[in-house]
Write a protein that holds these residues in place. Structure first.
Motif, PDB file in Angstrom:
ATOM      1  N   ALA A   1      44.654 -62.297 -44.061  1.00 48.35           N
ATOM      2  CA  ALA A   1      43.589 -62.778 -44.947  1.00 48.35           C
ATOM      3  C   ALA A   1      42.309 -61.973 -44.739  1.00 48.35           C
ATOM      4  O   ALA A   1      41.605 -61.639 -45.702  1.00 48.35           O
ATOM      5  N   CYS A   2      42.002 -61.640 -43.494  1.00 50.57           N
ATOM      6  CA  CYS A   2      40.817 -60.820 -43.204  1.00 50.57           C
ATOM      7  C   CYS A   2      40.962 -59.425 -43.807  1.00 50.57           C
ATOM      8  O   CYS A   2      39.994 -58.857 -44.326  1.00 50.57           O
ATOM      9  N   ALA A   3      42.172 -58.870 -43.746  1.00 46.11           N
ATOM     10  CA  ALA A   3      42.407 -57.550 -44.330  1.00 46.11           C
ATOM     11  C   ALA A   3      42.228 -57.581 -45.842  1.00 46.11           C
ATOM     12  O   ALA A   3      41.641 -56.661 -46.430  1.00 46.11           O
ATOM     13  N   LEU A   4      42.702 -58.636 -46.483  1.00 42.28           N
ATOM     14  CA  LEU A   4      42.525 -58.773 -47.936  1.00 42.28           C
ATOM     15  C   LEU A   4      41.045 -58.828 -48.290  1.00 42.28           C
ATOM     16  O   LEU A   4      40.600 -58.189 -49.252  1.00 42.28           O
ATOM     17  N   GLU A   5      40.276 -59.597 -47.519  1.00 44.48           N
ATOM     18  CA  GLU A   5      38.840 -59.696 -47.780  1.00 44.48           C
ATOM     19  C   GLU A   5      38.135 -58.362 -47.538  1.00 44.48           C
ATOM     20  O   GLU A   5      37.225 -57.984 -48.273  1.00 44.48           O
ATOM     21  N   ALA A   6      38.547 -57.633 -46.514  1.00 38.55           N
ATOM     22  CA  ALA A   6      37.957 -56.320 -46.249  1.00 38.55           C
ATOM     23  C   ALA A   6      38.205 -55.394 -47.433  1.00 38.55           C
ATOM     24  O   ALA A   6      37.315 -54.654 -47.869  1.00 38.55           O
ATOM     25  N   SER A   7      39.429 -55.426 -47.953  1.00 38.55           N
ATOM     26  CA  SER A   7      39.768 -54.598 -49.114  1.00 38.55           C
ATOM     27  C   SER A   7      38.905 -54.942 -50.317  1.00 38.55           C
ATOM     28  O   SER A   7      38.406 -54.054 -51.013  1.00 38.55           O
TER      29      SER A   7
ATOM     30  N   LEU B   1      57.789 -66.441 -43.767  1.00 36.33           N
ATOM     31  CA  LEU B   1      57.947 -65.040 -43.378  1.00 36.33           C
ATOM     32  C   LEU B   1      58.066 -64.152 -44.607  1.00 36.33           C
ATOM     33  O   LEU B   1      57.462 -63.069 -44.674  1.00 36.33           O
ATOM     34  N   GLU B   2      58.827 -64.598 -45.593  1.00 39.66           N
ATOM     35  CA  GLU B   2      58.998 -63.817 -46.820  1.00 39.66           C
ATOM     36  C   GLU B   2      57.687 -63.713 -47.593  1.00 39.66           C
ATOM     37  O   GLU B   2      57.323 -62.642 -48.094  1.00 39.66           O
ATOM     38  N   TYR B   3      56.951 -64.825 -47.676  1.00 40.70           N
ATOM     39  CA  TYR B   3      55.687 -64.840 -48.416  1.00 40.70           C
ATOM     40  C   TYR B   3      54.685 -63.857 -47.820  1.00 40.70           C
ATOM     41  O   TYR B   3      54.117 -63.016 -48.530  1.00 40.70           O
ATOM     42  N   TYR B   4      54.458 -63.938 -46.515  1.00 41.88           N
ATOM     43  CA  TYR B   4      53.465 -63.064 -45.889  1.00 41.88           C
ATOM     44  C   TYR B   4      53.923 -61.605 -45.873  1.00 41.88           C
ATOM     45  O   TYR B   4      53.101 -60.687 -45.977  1.00 41.88           O
TER      46      TYR B   4
ATOM     47  N   GLN C   1      51.836 -58.414 -47.564  1.00 39.70           N
ATOM     48  CA  GLN C   1      51.528 -57.164 -46.866  1.00 39.70           C
ATOM     49  C   GLN C   1      52.029 -55.959 -47.658  1.00 39.70           C
ATOM     50  O   GLN C   1      51.322 -54.958 -47.805  1.00 39.70           O
ATOM     51  N   GLN C   2      53.230 -56.073 -48.211  1.00 37.29           N
ATOM     52  CA  GLN C   2      53.792 -54.955 -48.951  1.00 37.29           C
ATOM     53  C   GLN C   2      53.127 -54.765 -50.309  1.00 37.29           C
ATOM     54  O   GLN C   2      52.849 -53.630 -50.720  1.00 37.29           O
ATOM     55  N   LYS C   3      52.851 -55.867 -51.007  1.00 35.45           N
ATOM     56  CA  LYS C   3      52.247 -55.768 -52.338  1.00 35.45           C
ATOM     57  C   LYS C   3      50.884 -55.097 -52.282  1.00 35.45           C
ATOM     58  O   LYS C   3      50.549 -54.238 -53.107  1.00 35.45           O
ATOM     59  N   PHE C   4      50.073 -55.479 -51.296  1.00 36.78           N
ATOM     60  CA  PHE C   4      48.711 -54.950 -51.205  1.00 36.78           C
ATOM     61  C   PHE C   4      48.618 -53.750 -50.265  1.00 36.78           C
ATOM     62  O   PHE C   4      47.520 -53.249 -50.018  1.00 36.78           O
ATOM     63  N   LYS C   5      49.783 -53.335 -49.740  1.00 39.65           N
ATOM     64  CA  LYS C   5      49.832 -52.175 -48.839  1.00 39.65           C
ATOM     65  C   LYS C   5      48.789 -52.289 -47.728  1.00 39.65           C
ATOM     66  O   LYS C   5      48.018 -51.355 -47.456  1.00 39.65           O
ATOM     67  N   LEU C   6      48.752 -53.470 -47.129  1.00 45.61           N
ATOM     68  CA  LEU C   6      47.784 -53.710 -46.061  1.00 45.61           C
ATOM     69  C   LEU C   6      48.063 -52.766 -44.897  1.00 45.61           C
ATOM     70  O   LEU C   6      49.208 -52.605 -44.460  1.00 45.61           O
ATOM     71  N   ASN C   7      47.011 -52.149 -44.378  1.00 46.32           N
ATOM     72  CA  ASN C   7      47.132 -51.154 -43.314  1.00 46.32           C
ATOM     73  C   ASN C   7      47.346 -51.861 -41.978  1.00 46.32           C
ATOM     74  O   ASN C   7      46.414 -52.435 -41.406  1.00 46.32           O
ATOM     75  N   ILE C   8      48.568 -51.807 -41.481  1.00 51.08           N
ATOM     76  CA  ILE C   8      48.889 -52.533 -40.250  1.00 51.08           C
ATOM     77  C   ILE C   8      49.731 -51.660 -39.328  1.00 51.08           C
ATOM     78  O   ILE C   8      50.620 -50.931 -39.785  1.00 51.08           O
ATOM     79  N   LYS C   9      49.416 -51.710 -38.044  1.00 53.02           N
ATOM     80  CA  LYS C   9      50.174 -51.018 -37.010  1.00 53.02           C
ATOM     81  C   LYS C   9      50.927 -52.081 -36.216  1.00 53.02           C
ATOM     82  O   LYS C   9      50.301 -52.914 -35.537  1.00 53.02           O
ATOM     83  N   LEU C  10      52.258 -52.071 -36.315  1.00 58.94           N
ATOM     84  CA  LEU C  10      53.073 -53.082 -35.644  1.00 58.94           C
ATOM     85  C   LEU C  10      53.547 -52.583 -34.283  1.00 58.94           C
ATOM     86  O   LEU C  10      53.625 -51.385 -34.034  1.00 58.94           O
ATOM     87  N   PHE C  11      53.846 -53.537 -33.406  1.00 56.66           N
ATOM     88  CA  PHE C  11      54.321 -53.243 -32.051  1.00 56.66           C
ATOM     89  C   PHE C  11      53.339 -52.326 -31.328  1.00 56.66           C
ATOM     90  O   PHE C  11      53.716 -51.382 -30.639  1.00 56.66           O
ATOM     91  N   GLU C  12      52.078 -52.626 -31.498  1.00 58.94           N
ATOM     92  CA  GLU C  12      50.999 -51.858 -30.869  1.00 58.94           C
ATOM     93  C   GLU C  12      49.980 -52.858 -30.305  1.00 58.94           C
ATOM     94  O   GLU C  12      49.167 -53.413 -31.038  1.00 58.94           O
ATOM     95  N   GLN C  13      50.064 -53.114 -29.022  1.00 64.25           N
ATOM     96  CA  GLN C  13      49.245 -54.145 -28.392  1.00 64.25           C
ATOM     97  C   GLN C  13      47.872 -53.618 -27.997  1.00 64.25           C
ATOM     98  O   GLN C  13      47.755 -52.550 -27.390  1.00 64.25           O
TER      99      GLN C  13
END
Length: 328
Positions: A19-25, A79-82, A86-98
């Motif tokens: 949600a924060c990423a969507l607002e930033a966009s 899980l499917e919704y979120y 992420q895919q629809k809005f191409k949210l910039n996310i780095k997974l498995f990166e702590q």
């Protein structure tokens, strides 16, 4: 934009982080989400058959409809919704990166992860509280038979299972494992099933207890666990039961050590809430914000997805105001 430099770093890729990423966009600010596990990692580790307490519309983010076949969505639907968001809005996310370190120098945050170093003007921590279980602190808790997370009831078929706790997670686990053939005993510290248990589940567990199908010890606690038995302290003295598994679903807490290392003040008294302005969600560290359930400290019943979605708007409104003030 300089490599690995963003306006905002978002720590945590759960629903509120998204949600924060969507607002930033929407506000034309650059960002990256850093997530230590998979997308919406905490939801992924919820029990496989879990049904949310809330209706699907209250779990929506970014004004995107969450359509489900039943009034209360299941884990798999969430899980499917979120994921689709992420895919629809191409949210910039780095997974498995702590994220390991957040520090600030000359008004710039340096965020170090297990893979890289990022810089930003602002940081939002939306890490939830599901990563660190509340321990029983008793002998035998380190045995493999003791689980602090529960996913699939089939694993416990035909086993003698003790479930510790009176909240939704404990009651769901007790009922589901019972229906897969487990011999289930509930150990509850208080005098009753929690009133917060889902209203359609509470009568079910109460009826199973009344029918003698699930054993319960109220006002009781585990005192010791061995490979083959468990010791329960009750009002009438100690009870020793044969036992194969203990599901110690006694709650979870935020990573206070991580929050403190970022410079956030944490109250010493329970519920140990991190210091933040409830109007802007900014912490005592300028430019460092909290979002979602992490804001409640040990009070994990204070914030949920449905009532903390607004944090994204509060934070981005404050950041946008700061940016405008810099230009004026």
């Amino acid at each position: 934009m300089q490599d690995n430099h963003y306006d905002i770093i978002i720590v945590g890729g759960g629903p509120i982080g998204l949600a924060c990423a969507l607002e930033a966009s929407l506000n034309n600010l650059s960002y990256v989400i850093l997530e230590k596990g998979c997308l919406v990692n905490s939801l992924y580790h919820y029990p496989q058959n879990m049904t949310f307490f809330s209706s699907s519309d209250r779990l929506e983010i970014g004004d995107i409809p969450f359509v489900t076949t039943l009034p209360k969505p299941k884990r798999s639907e969430a899980l499917e919704y979120y994921r689709r968001i992420q895919q629809k809005f191409k949210l910039n996310i780095k997974l498995f990166e702590q994220v390991t370190v957040i520090d600030k120098h000359n008004d710039i945050f340096n965020t170090k992860t297990t893979k890289n170093i990022y810089t930003s003007k602002y940081v939002i921590i939306a890490t939830g509280f599901y990563d660190i279980p509340m321990l029983l602190n008793i002998p035998g808790e380190n045995l493999d038979k003791v689980k602090h997370y529960y996913q699939d009831p089939h694993y416990y078929a035909n086993q003698k299972v003790i479930v510790v706790g009176a909240s939704n997670s404990s009651i769901d686990a007790a009922l589901e494992t019972f229906r897969k053939g487990a011999d289930v005993t509930l150990v509850i510290r208080g005098k009753e099933i929690s009133p917060r248990v889902k209203y359609w589940v509470k009568p079910d567990i109460e009826n199973r207890i009344l029918a003698g199908e699930i054993r319960v010890f109220y006002n009781s606690s585990l005192s010791e666990i061995s490979e083959s038995h468990a010791h329960i302290q009750t009002q009438d003295g100690e009870v020793i039961l044969e036992n194969d598994f203990v599901l110690a679903l006694t709650g979870y807490k935020p990573n206070f050590k991580f929050l403190k290392s970022a410079g956030i003040n944490i109250a010493n008294e329970s519920p140990c809430q991190p210091e933040h302005d409830p109007d802007t969600m900014e912490t005592n560290v300028d430019g460092l914000y909290l979002a979602g359930v992490v804001c409640g400290g040990l009070n994990t019943h204070l914030w949920f997805i449905e009532n903390s979605r607004i944090h994204a708007q509060q934070i981005l409104t404050d950041i946008k105001q700061k940016e405008e003030n810099l230009l004026s």
